[in-house]
Design an enzyme around this catalytic site. Structure first.
Site, PDB file in Angstrom:
ATOM      1  N   TYR A 319     -16.122 -23.981  39.197  1.00 38.46           N
ATOM      2  CA  TYR A 319     -17.059 -24.794  40.232  1.00 38.46           C
ATOM      3  C   TYR A 319     -18.487 -24.061  40.634  1.00 38.46           C
ATOM      4  O   TYR A 319     -18.288 -23.070  40.903  1.00 38.46           O
ATOM      5  CB  TYR A 319     -15.881 -24.887  41.512  1.00 38.46           C
ATOM      6  CG  TYR A 319     -16.387 -26.034  42.511  1.00 38.46           C
ATOM      7  CD1 TYR A 319     -17.458 -26.590  42.383  1.00 38.46           C
ATOM      8  CD2 TYR A 319     -15.497 -26.270  43.254  1.00 38.46           C
ATOM      9  CE1 TYR A 319     -17.812 -27.591  43.192  1.00 38.46           C
ATOM     10  CE2 TYR A 319     -15.723 -27.241  44.179  1.00 38.46           C
ATOM     11  CZ  TYR A 319     -17.036 -27.857  44.310  1.00 38.46           C
ATOM     12  OH  TYR A 319     -17.223 -29.087  45.137  1.00 38.46           O
ATOM     13  N   CYS A 320     -19.082 -24.643  40.323  1.00 32.17           N
ATOM     14  CA  CYS A 320     -20.746 -24.308  40.661  1.00 32.17           C
ATOM     15  C   CYS A 320     -21.080 -23.181  39.993  1.00 32.17           C
ATOM     16  O   CYS A 320     -21.099 -22.949  39.002  1.00 32.17           O
ATOM     17  CB  CYS A 320     -20.845 -24.392  42.432  1.00 32.17           C
ATOM     18  SG  CYS A 320     -22.403 -24.142  43.080  1.00 32.17           S
TER      19      CYS A 320
END
Length: 587
Positions: A319-320
């Site tokens: 994530y990210c």
């Protein structure tokens, strides 16, 4: 009421307002004092002075252009005045402009406030257009000028001042100033805590009503705790799933309430789910760089999950920023002939090519990097509140000024909202790695250059990655723009599925099927189109969450069903109950 009683009431009211003004002056003095201290002694932490100077020089270099802009503003102002003088304010150039800061009917019910609203919107429009039209500015300087001008324009909105906000004035009369007293108490408390609150923080507790999916911590080192979640099905897929959340936030964005928890939902789909809970950096993490997050972090977690389950490989989610580092890890595994350890990869709003990284790019010039170094040089880490402020500035009307009005002027109670509680639970960042991330990846875009980045002495090349990839982007993402996330498809060489989700960086990801919100776009074409625009043109819009599409993609890549695995019953023993100690460290 007698004349004496009336006089006494007037004196009492005057004393009350005097007291309120004194409290306000004291609060603002403390505010500015702390702001200077919080910037490491730098009175210009955003580098505004140099930007304003560049803008002034650009405007002076073309006086004809400046005169043209001033003339346009004057002409529209005349139209605005004429519309109001004729009693037809709906005919002004900006009458139909929509802005939720002025959604209250009170702005339109009073001609004075309606004129104020329209005058501001007209001026703001012309200021932004004039700055955007300045000649002689480089691309970076122009983007920075637009960003800083927008911060100034947003700050000057009449909705942000008590005497020019009709709702604040009405509340002040109705409560006899109690709203301002309560607002000052909120402000003083926030000053004491060194940050602006957005939510009733006493309403939540990690492990009590957020981050409550059952599980055990089965491994820990200085970088992370590894959580294995308890199964809810009798059998599970053979290939386990390990999730790498961003270390700039707490992992429980994926495990808020039971209804919103991606982790709980993934467990219910028959997956053995592991999550990395990153340590909140302190002085002991001053040496941490990319190599550390890859070797002591991601690679160690993958090896421990394989050890715990006996599976030959894992499915992964990044994530990210953790997705960015996971991509680098996959390239390292490919370079060292270990690619088989990772069966598939899913990216949540992650970037590898930063050529279209959006507004965050304005924070990666030499001036900003020097400011960040000054803020963290004595500690070895950057205080997470600085980064939180940076992200809030990207949506200042929603995440700053909205709370200034509601909390400090209207004196409203803070609401219990789990997402905002998570957003306020900031984490520190290791200084060396953060500087390298901004300089080498954001500014110099080295990750997509073959050999531009090395891990443990091994040059990596993203084009060598053939791992099947599911790539999710948010249509309205202001942190990792969809166009930037899409660039992954130009560098990886394995089979890929790209999905564009409605909403942004958080709501676009955390969107349970049960809520029936938003939509997503998918394409069943054999290959991903070369551009995001072409993808959107050919994609099919599907109502609701993209999670079912993801599990339909992942399940065939997860092996046969095996008996459910109980945390702590395998080779890795339970250390403590989920969510563990690391996630509970607050700054």
């Amino acid at each position: 009421m007698s004349e004496t009683a009336s006089s006494d009431a007037a004196i009492e009211q005057f004393q009350r307002w005097t007291h309120l003004m004194g409290r306000a002056q004291q609060a603002m003095l403390e505010f500015w004092t702390r702001q200077d201290g919080g910037s490491g002694g730098n009175p210009d932490p955003l580098g505004m002075f140099n930007t304003w100077t560049a803008m002034a020089n650009a405007a002076a270099a073309n006086p004809a252009k400046l005169f043209e802009a001033q003339t346009a503003l004057w002409q529209d102002s005349v139209k605005l005045w004429s519309a109001f003088l004729s009693g037809k304010p709906e005919e002004s150039p900006v009458a139909a402009a929509k802005d939720k800061r002025f959604a209250s009917p009170a702005w339109r019910e009073n001609p004075a406030f309606e004129f104020m609203r329209q005058s501001y919107l007209l001026s703001a429009q012309h200021v932004m257009e004039s700055v955007g039209a300045l000649e002689g500015l480089g691309e970076h300087d122009r983007a920075k000028a637009m960003f800083l001008t927008k911060q100034f324009v947003d700050a000057m909105s009449p909705s942000n001042f008590a005497l020019t906000n009709p709702d604040v004035l009405s509340a002040t009369v109705e409560t006899q100033g109690e709203n301002l007293m309560k607002g000052l108490e909120n402000l003083l408390q926030d000053l004491e805590n060194g940050r602006m609150r957005m939510v009733d923080e006493d309403a939540f507790e990690v492990g009590r009503n957020v981050a409550v999916t059952p599980g055990k911590v089965v491994f820990e080192n200085r970088m992370f705790q590894l959580i294995q979640y308890a199964p809810t099905t009798e059998t599970v897929f053979e290939t386990p799933l390990v999730i790498f959340p961003p270390w700039i936030n707490k992992f429980y964005i994926l495990d808020l309430t039971a209804e919103k928890s991606f982790i709980r939902w993934a467990v219910e789909q028959g997956l053995t789910v592991f999550v990395v809970s990153w340590a909140n950096p302190n002085e002991n993490h001053a040496d941490v760089v990319l190599d550390t997050y890859v070797t002591e972090g991601i690679l160690t977690a993958i090896d421990k999950v394989i050890e715990a389950t006996g599976a030959p490989s894992v499915n992964t989610i990044g994530y990210c920023v953790a997705g960015t580092t996971l991509a680098a890890t996959l390239a390292y595994l490919a370079a060292t002939k270990q690619a088989a350890k990772v069966n598939s990869v899913t990216f949540f709003t992650a970037q590898v090519d930063f050529s279209n990284a959006g507004e965050l790019n304005i924070f990666v010039d030499d001036e900003q990097l020097a400011n960040i170094e000054a803020l963290s040089k004595d500690k070895g880490y950057l205080d997470g509140r600085h980064m939180a402020t940076t992200f809030n500035l990207l949506r200042s009307n929603d995440l700053i000024w909205n709370y200034v009005v509601n909390n400090y002027m209207m004196g409203k109670d803070y609401l219990p909202f789990d997402l905002l509680y998570w957003n306020s639970d900031a984490t520190n960042v290791p200084c060396k790695w953060h500087q390298s991330y901004l300089r080498d990846l954001y500014r110099d875009n080295k990750l997509v250059q073959p050999g531009g980045v090395s891990i443990a002495g091994v040059p990596i090349d993203l084009t060598k990655v053939k791992t099947p990839a599911y790539i999710q982007a948010g249509k309205e993402d202001h942190i990792a723009p969809a166009k930037s996330v899409f660039e992954i498809t130009h560098h990886f060489k394995g089979p890929m599925r790209f999905v564009l989700a409605g909403s942004g960086h958080i709501a676009g990801v955390v969107n349970p099927p049960s809520q029936g919100k938003y939509q997503h776009w998918v394409s069943d074409a054999a290959t991903v189109p070369p551009t995001l625009d072409e993808f959107v043109a050919s994609a099919k819009e599907v109502k609701g969450s993209w999670w079912p599409d993801w599990i339909a993609w992942l399940a065939p890549r997860s092996g046969d069903k095996v008996p459910a695995r109980v945390p702590g019953k395998g080779k890795l023993k339970a250390i403590e109950d989920a969510p563990g100690r690391y996630v509970k460290v607050r700054i």
